[in-house]
Design a protein around this motif. Structure first.
Motif, PDB file in Angstrom:
ATOM      1  N   ARG A 104      44.964  42.662  39.495  1.00 51.45           N
ATOM      2  CA  ARG A 104      43.754  41.092  39.824  1.00 51.45           C
ATOM      3  C   ARG A 104      42.578  42.419  40.319  1.00 51.45           C
ATOM      4  NH1 ARG A 104      41.015  37.120  39.222  1.00 51.45           N
ATOM      5  NH2 ARG A 104      40.759  36.082  41.421  1.00 51.45           N
ATOM      6  N   ILE A 105      42.194  42.950  41.015  1.00 53.64           N
ATOM      7  CA  ILE A 105      40.839  43.728  41.212  1.00 53.64           C
ATOM      8  C   ILE A 105      40.268  44.246  40.140  1.00 53.64           C
ATOM      9  CG2 ILE A 105      40.148  45.858  42.007  1.00 53.64           C
ATOM     10  CD1 ILE A 105      42.226  45.987  44.458  1.00 53.64           C
ATOM     11  N   SER A 106      41.566  44.717  38.761  1.00 55.00           N
ATOM     12  CA  SER A 106      40.709  45.438  37.345  1.00 55.00           C
ATOM     13  C   SER A 106      39.692  44.312  36.919  1.00 55.00           C
ATOM     14  CB  SER A 106      42.184  45.862  37.362  1.00 55.00           C
ATOM     15  OG  SER A 106      42.530  47.267  37.776  1.00 55.00           O
ATOM     16  N   SER A 107      41.222  43.106  36.635  1.00 54.07           N
ATOM     17  CA  SER A 107      40.524  42.093  36.267  1.00 54.07           C
ATOM     18  C   SER A 107      39.167  41.406  36.178  1.00 54.07           C
ATOM     19  CB  SER A 107      41.432  40.887  35.976  1.00 54.07           C
ATOM     20  OG  SER A 107      41.744  40.379  37.656  1.00 54.07           O
ATOM     21  N   LEU A 108      39.340  41.932  38.092  1.00 58.23           N
ATOM     22  CA  LEU A 108      37.994  40.817  38.700  1.00 58.23           C
ATOM     23  C   LEU A 108      36.534  42.160  38.820  1.00 58.23           C
ATOM     24  CD1 LEU A 108      38.707  39.231  42.025  1.00 58.23           C
ATOM     25  CD2 LEU A 108      38.089  38.540  40.364  1.00 58.23           C
ATOM     26  N   LEU A 109      36.856  43.723  38.545  1.00 59.25           N
ATOM     27  CA  LEU A 109      35.729  44.570  37.800  1.00 59.25           C
ATOM     28  C   LEU A 109      35.194  44.238  36.283  1.00 59.25           C
ATOM     29  CD1 LEU A 109      37.412  47.977  39.556  1.00 59.25           C
ATOM     30  CD2 LEU A 109      35.416  46.051  40.305  1.00 59.25           C
ATOM     31  N   GLU A 110      36.378  44.282  35.960  1.00 59.62           N
ATOM     32  CA  GLU A 110      35.805  44.157  33.944  1.00 59.62           C
ATOM     33  C   GLU A 110      35.192  42.625  34.091  1.00 59.62           C
ATOM     34  OE1 GLU A 110      35.860  45.295  30.746  1.00 59.62           O
ATOM     35  OE2 GLU A 110      37.399  46.230  32.150  1.00 59.62           O
ATOM     36  N   ILE A 148      32.859  41.278  36.136  1.00 56.79           N
ATOM     37  CA  ILE A 148      31.175  41.501  36.906  1.00 56.79           C
ATOM     38  C   ILE A 148      30.968  42.865  35.925  1.00 56.79           C
ATOM     39  CG2 ILE A 148      30.761  43.121  38.867  1.00 56.79           C
ATOM     40  CD1 ILE A 148      32.613  42.173  40.807  1.00 56.79           C
ATOM     41  N   LYS A 149      31.431  43.331  35.499  1.00 56.07           N
ATOM     42  CA  LYS A 149      30.756  44.398  34.385  1.00 56.07           C
ATOM     43  C   LYS A 149      30.436  42.999  33.595  1.00 56.07           C
ATOM     44  CE  LYS A 149      32.227  47.836  31.976  1.00 56.07           C
ATOM     45  NZ  LYS A 149      34.001  49.104  31.634  1.00 56.07           N
ATOM     46  N   GLU A 150      31.633  42.626  32.696  1.00 61.42           N
ATOM     47  CA  GLU A 150      30.613  41.975  31.668  1.00 61.42           C
ATOM     48  C   GLU A 150      29.979  40.670  32.441  1.00 61.42           C
ATOM     49  OE1 GLU A 150      31.941  41.600  28.782  1.00 61.42           O
ATOM     50  OE2 GLU A 150      33.191  43.583  28.490  1.00 61.42           O
ATOM     51  N   GLU A 151      29.735  40.587  33.073  1.00 59.70           N
ATOM     52  CA  GLU A 151      28.761  39.870  33.712  1.00 59.70           C
ATOM     53  C   GLU A 151      27.455  40.444  33.805  1.00 59.70           C
ATOM     54  OE1 GLU A 151      29.589  37.865  37.166  1.00 59.70           O
ATOM     55  OE2 GLU A 151      31.368  36.495  36.242  1.00 59.70           O
TER      56      GLU A 151
END
Length: 122
Positions: free
Chosen positions: A105-111, A113-116
């Motif tokens: 879940r944390i990895s997907s949230l960081l991803e 944020i990176k895309e945004e």
């Protein structure tokens, strides 16, 4: 008992439990590809082992897999004693470990944020 011996025994129990669950448990509710033994906490006298298990899938699959493990606990314990060649195998307590799920879940949230951040820089 020495801490080093306790750690070695925990690692060996983890290896043997993985093998038993993968090769000997035939319950369809337990899919080994979705199940990981993440940690073994062994008591000082080796009489109890807390087995932390991560199960990927939805909540119903997790509950069913945990029920199946609880049902097979006696067989797993006797197979463990036989393979470890010990007279008394530790009493097993299976616990659901959600740390891998949280990591995903944390990895997907960081991803996200990176895309945004990429989108706002362009």
């Amino acid at each position: 008992m020495s801490k080093r011996r306790q750690e070695r025994m925990s690692v060996e129990i983890m290896r043997v439990l993985s093998q038993i669950i993968q090769e000997e448990i035939k319950d369809p509710r337990i899919e080994f590809k979705n199940l990981s033994i993440t940690r073994i906490d062994l008591s000082n006298d080796y009489s109890h082992a807390r087995v932390n298990i991560s199960i990927l899938g939805d909540e119903i699959q997790r509950e069913e897999a945990m029920k199946a493990l609880q049902k097979a606990k006696g067989y797993i314990r006797s197979a463990l004693a036989q393979q470890l060649k010990v007279r008394h195998a530790p009493e097993l307590e299976f616990r659901l470990d959600r740390s891998i799920e949280h990591g995903i879940r944390i990895s997907s949230l960081l991803e996200e944020i990176k895309e945004e951040a990429k989108g706002s820089n362009e």
